[in-house]
Design a protein around this motif. Structure first.
Motif, mmCIF file in Angstrom:
data_model
loop_
_atom_site.group_PDB
_atom_site.id
_atom_site.type_symbol
_atom_site.label_atom_id
_atom_site.label_comp_id
_atom_site.label_asym_id
_atom_site.label_seq_id
_atom_site.Cartn_x
_atom_site.Cartn_y
_atom_site.Cartn_z
ATOM 1 N N UNK A 247 18.898 -16.349 4.245
ATOM 2 C CA UNK A 247 18.159 -16.790 3.066
ATOM 3 C C UNK A 247 16.938 -17.607 3.480
ATOM 4 N N UNK A 248 17.122 -18.513 4.422
ATOM 5 C CA UNK A 248 15.995 -19.320 4.900
ATOM 6 C C UNK A 248 14.927 -18.432 5.530
ATOM 7 N N UNK A 249 15.357 -17.445 6.294
ATOM 8 C CA UNK A 249 14.432 -16.511 6.950
ATOM 9 C C UNK A 249 13.611 -15.751 5.906
ATOM 10 N N UNK A 250 14.289 -15.248 4.880
ATOM 11 C CA UNK A 250 13.592 -14.492 3.834
ATOM 12 C C UNK A 250 12.594 -15.367 3.077
ATOM 13 N N UNK A 251 13.027 -16.549 2.655
ATOM 14 C CA UNK A 251 12.148 -17.413 1.863
ATOM 15 C C UNK A 251 10.972 -17.931 2.683
ATOM 16 N N UNK A 252 11.203 -18.168 3.961
ATOM 17 C CA UNK A 252 10.109 -18.614 4.823
ATOM 18 C C UNK A 252 9.047 -17.529 4.950
ATOM 19 N N UNK A 253 9.488 -16.286 5.146
ATOM 20 C CA UNK A 253 8.544 -15.179 5.288
ATOM 21 C C UNK A 253 7.898 -14.801 3.952
ATOM 22 N N UNK A 254 8.570 -15.129 2.848
ATOM 23 C CA UNK A 254 8.011 -14.818 1.535
ATOM 24 C C UNK A 254 6.663 -15.499 1.335
ATOM 25 N N UNK A 255 6.500 -16.702 1.870
ATOM 26 C CA UNK A 255 5.230 -17.412 1.712
ATOM 27 C C UNK A 255 4.090 -16.647 2.376
ATOM 28 N N UNK A 256 4.381 -15.970 3.491
ATOM 29 C CA UNK A 256 3.362 -15.174 4.168
ATOM 30 C C UNK A 256 3.005 -13.930 3.346
ATOM 31 N N UNK A 257 4.007 -13.358 2.687
ATOM 32 C CA UNK A 257 3.744 -12.196 1.838
ATOM 33 C C UNK A 257 2.831 -12.575 0.676
ATOM 34 N N UNK A 258 3.058 -13.750 0.090
ATOM 35 C CA UNK A 258 2.189 -14.244 -0.981
ATOM 36 C C UNK A 258 0.787 -14.487 -0.432
#
Length: 314
Positions: A63-74
């Motif tokens: 979950x932490x990995x996904x949410x951390x990378x989500x900021x880069x996608x935004x």
């Protein structure tokens, strides 16, 4: 030429100033909101006292990995918006000087670092088995793989489009040469890793590796007149690294196959890639794609075309 293509867009300095602010806010503020909200739900007001590393350890690893990378996608979505609508530039022109994106080059860049990472890790594992733990668990690993296959290329593409695309072209046009954007983007790229836990663990010498990697990716882009090799290389490095090996002191602690439990040290492990391995990568790419005229492509001037046109479509 790759940098010169920016002249087909709107390149006034204030557009880059506004563009960087918009991208930074999307990446570091709006993109980070889901991660901060998830941590706050776990910790409450205590979140204000936690370090970055402690914040990520609050959440389940995937979950932490996904949410951390989500900021880069935004951040990537915001960057594409800025390129397209603030600068009126085709995304293709921010990617390559070729008529279309060369996916073969992307695959080559991916493969060369992926094979190198797997082979060297296997050699290291067999030479020093006591330094590794078998970390593989089927379900968490499959979840990690699904997240990584989608999100890691978005993360690395954001960094490549920001540094080797947007800023490389913008600084090249504003400075009128190629060496300024090469050096500046590499230093900024490396400096953004200052907050990684690796820096605290190994010391500032690791910045040689981060800035050196920025130089490698920048040289690839300028010599090849496009970002395809850099896009593939960066994605291959981070994706294979996330799936293959993790450690308690790295930026991405994942449910990978192996866990490095050795005590890290700053020395040849940092200098060898930059001084020996990276030049070998460049040599292989130069032979494969017949690079020439290194002096002009890395240090030459960027001249304004006599006729200019703005891109009308993405």
């Amino acid at each position: 030429m790759f940098i010169k293509q920016a002249y087909n867009a709107k390149t006034e300095w204030w557009r880059y100033f506004i563009g960087i602010i918009l991208v930074f806010l999307a990446w570091q503020l709006f993109g980070a909101l889901p991660l901060m909200a998830a941590i706050f739900l776990e910790t409450g007001p205590e979140i204000l006292t936690l370090t970055q590393e402690e914040m990520l350890n609050v959440l389940e690893s995937n979950l932490a990995f996904f949410l951390l990378l989500l900021s880069f996608a935004v951040g990537l979505a915001a960057l594409f918006f800025v390129i397209r609508y603030l600068h009126n530039q085709k995304i293709k022109d921010a990617t390559t000087s070729r008529k279309k994106v060369d996916w073969g080059r992307v695959f080559f860049g991916f493969s060369i670092i992926a094979v190198f990472t797997v082979v060297t890790t296997l050699i290291d594992y067999n030479l020093r088995p006591e330094d590794f733990l078998w970390n593989f668990q089927a379900v968490p690993f499959l979840i990690l793989a699904a997240i990584a296959l989608i999100m890691v290329p978005l993360q690395t593409s954001f960094e490549e489009y920001l540094f080797r695309g947007y800023l490389m072209q913008g600084l090249g046009v504003l400075a009128g040469n190629k060496w300024v954007p090469l050096i500046v983007t590499s230093v900024i790229f490396g400096s953004l890793h200052l907050w990684n836990p690796e820096v605290e663990k190994l010391g500032y010498i690791i910045m040689v590796y981060y800035i050196g990697t920025g130089l490698l990716l920048g040289i690839m882009t300028l010599m090849d007149e496009g970002m395809e090799l850099a896009l593939g290389f960066h994605a291959g490095n981070n994706l294979v690294g996330a799936l293959l090996i993790t450690a308690d002191w790295t930026a991405f602690e994942t449910n990978s196959v192996l866990k490095d439990v050795s005590e890290p040290s700053a020395g040849l492990d940092i200098l060898l890639p930059v001084l020996i391995v990276y030049p070998v990568f460049l040599f292989l790419m130069a032979k494969t794609y017949r690079w020439n005229n290194w002096k002009d492509k890395l240090f030459g001037r960027v001249t304004r075309p006599e006729t200019l046109k703005y891109s009308e479509e993405i």
